[in-house]
Every structure is written in structure tokens, then in C-alpha cells.
Motif scaffolding. Structure first.
Motif, mmCIF file in Angstrom:
data_model
loop_
_atom_site.group_PDB
_atom_site.id
_atom_site.type_symbol
_atom_site.label_atom_id
_atom_site.label_comp_id
_atom_site.label_asym_id
_atom_site.label_seq_id
_atom_site.Cartn_x
_atom_site.Cartn_y
_atom_site.Cartn_z
ATOM 1 N N UNK A 192 0.806 -1.226 0.000
ATOM 2 C CA UNK A 192 0.000 0.000 0.000
ATOM 3 C C UNK A 192 0.837 1.273 0.000
ATOM 4 N N UNK A 193 2.155 1.133 0.098
ATOM 5 C CA UNK A 193 3.011 2.318 0.178
ATOM 6 C C UNK A 193 2.905 3.164 -1.093
ATOM 7 N N UNK A 194 2.937 4.472 -0.917
ATOM 8 C CA UNK A 194 2.822 5.371 -2.065
ATOM 9 C C UNK A 194 4.065 6.227 -2.249
ATOM 10 N N UNK A 195 5.131 5.862 -1.537
ATOM 11 C CA UNK A 195 6.407 6.554 -1.696
ATOM 12 C C UNK A 195 7.533 5.538 -1.676
ATOM 13 N N UNK A 196 8.608 5.905 -2.343
ATOM 14 C CA UNK A 196 9.799 5.073 -2.352
ATOM 15 C C UNK A 196 10.966 5.967 -1.952
ATOM 16 N N UNK A 197 11.816 5.476 -1.068
ATOM 17 C CA UNK A 197 12.959 6.263 -0.620
ATOM 18 C C UNK A 197 14.189 5.801 -1.392
ATOM 19 N N UNK A 198 14.791 6.734 -2.135
ATOM 20 C CA UNK A 198 16.002 6.452 -2.897
ATOM 21 C C UNK A 198 17.027 7.522 -2.534
ATOM 22 N N UNK A 199 18.135 7.095 -1.978
ATOM 23 C CA UNK A 199 19.208 8.012 -1.573
ATOM 24 C C UNK A 199 18.675 9.180 -0.744
ATOM 25 N N UNK A 200 17.955 8.865 0.298
ATOM 26 C CA UNK A 200 17.419 9.851 1.243
ATOM 27 C C UNK A 200 16.392 10.799 0.635
ATOM 28 N N UNK A 201 15.824 10.453 -0.509
ATOM 29 C CA UNK A 201 14.778 11.274 -1.118
ATOM 30 C C UNK A 201 13.486 10.472 -1.184
ATOM 31 N N UNK A 202 12.397 11.109 -0.790
ATOM 32 C CA UNK A 202 11.080 10.483 -0.924
ATOM 33 C C UNK A 202 10.539 10.770 -2.316
ATOM 34 N N UNK A 203 10.181 9.712 -3.022
ATOM 35 C CA UNK A 203 9.671 9.838 -4.384
ATOM 36 C C UNK A 203 8.268 9.239 -4.412
ATOM 37 N N UNK A 204 7.305 9.971 -4.968
ATOM 38 C CA UNK A 204 5.964 9.423 -5.114
ATOM 39 C C UNK A 204 6.021 8.226 -6.049
ATOM 40 N N UNK A 205 5.523 7.082 -5.566
ATOM 41 C CA UNK A 205 5.569 5.857 -6.353
ATOM 42 C C UNK A 205 4.514 4.898 -5.830
ATOM 43 N N UNK A 206 3.793 4.260 -6.745
ATOM 44 C CA UNK A 206 2.779 3.285 -6.363
ATOM 45 C C UNK A 206 2.804 2.126 -7.358
ATOM 46 N N UNK A 207 3.033 0.901 -6.840
ATOM 47 C CA UNK A 207 2.967 -0.287 -7.699
ATOM 48 C C UNK A 207 1.597 -0.381 -8.369
ATOM 49 N N UNK A 208 0.562 -0.038 -7.623
ATOM 50 C CA UNK A 208 -0.805 -0.129 -8.147
ATOM 51 C C UNK A 208 -0.973 0.767 -9.380
ATOM 52 N N UNK A 209 -0.493 1.992 -9.310
ATOM 53 C CA UNK A 209 -0.612 2.917 -10.442
ATOM 54 C C UNK A 209 0.192 2.412 -11.633
#
Length: 64
Positions: A37-54
Motif C-alpha cells: 500500500x506504500x505510495x512513496x519510495x525512498x532512494x538516496x534519502x529522497x522520498x519519491x511518489x511511487x505506487x505499484x498499483x498505479x
């Protein structure tokens, strides 16, 4: 009986899901684990909007 194992590593999650999706056939099941259900992914200390569902919904639109 020995089987050769093939492993493909795709570091970008969206690319990996897309690859699995377009390699699959109509009777295959793709299991996407880990983000849920997560809607963000953390890459190198940055939060990026991301959804597997979308991502999957967009892929379904392309394949149908």
C-alpha cells in the motif's frame, strides 16, 4: 535432475514490473511483493511518489 537457473536483476522497480508484465502470457501470474500500500519510495534519502498499483494500472491500459 539438474536445472539451470536464470536470474535477471533489474534494479529499477518500475522497469522490473514492466519487464515481468510484458514477458507474461495470459495464463501467468505476476506476484509483486514488498511495497504493498506504500505510495512513496525512498532512494538516496529522497522520498519519491511511487505506487505499484498505479504502475500496474498503466500497464494494463497499454496491454488491453
Amino acid at each position: 535432475m539438474q536445472r539451470k537457473k536464470k536470474i535477471l536483476i533489474i534494479k529499477n522497480r518500475q522497469d522490473a514490473i514492466s519487464y515481468a508484465f510484458f514477458q507474461s502470457k495470459s495464463d501467468h501470474i505476476i506476484f509483486i511483493a514488498g511495497k504493498g500500500h506504500e505510495e512513496q519510495q525512498i532512494i538516496k534519502n529522497k522520498n519519491i511518489n511511487y505506487s505499484d498499483k498505479i504502475i500496474v494500472l498503466h500497464l494494463l491500459e497499454k496491454k488491453i
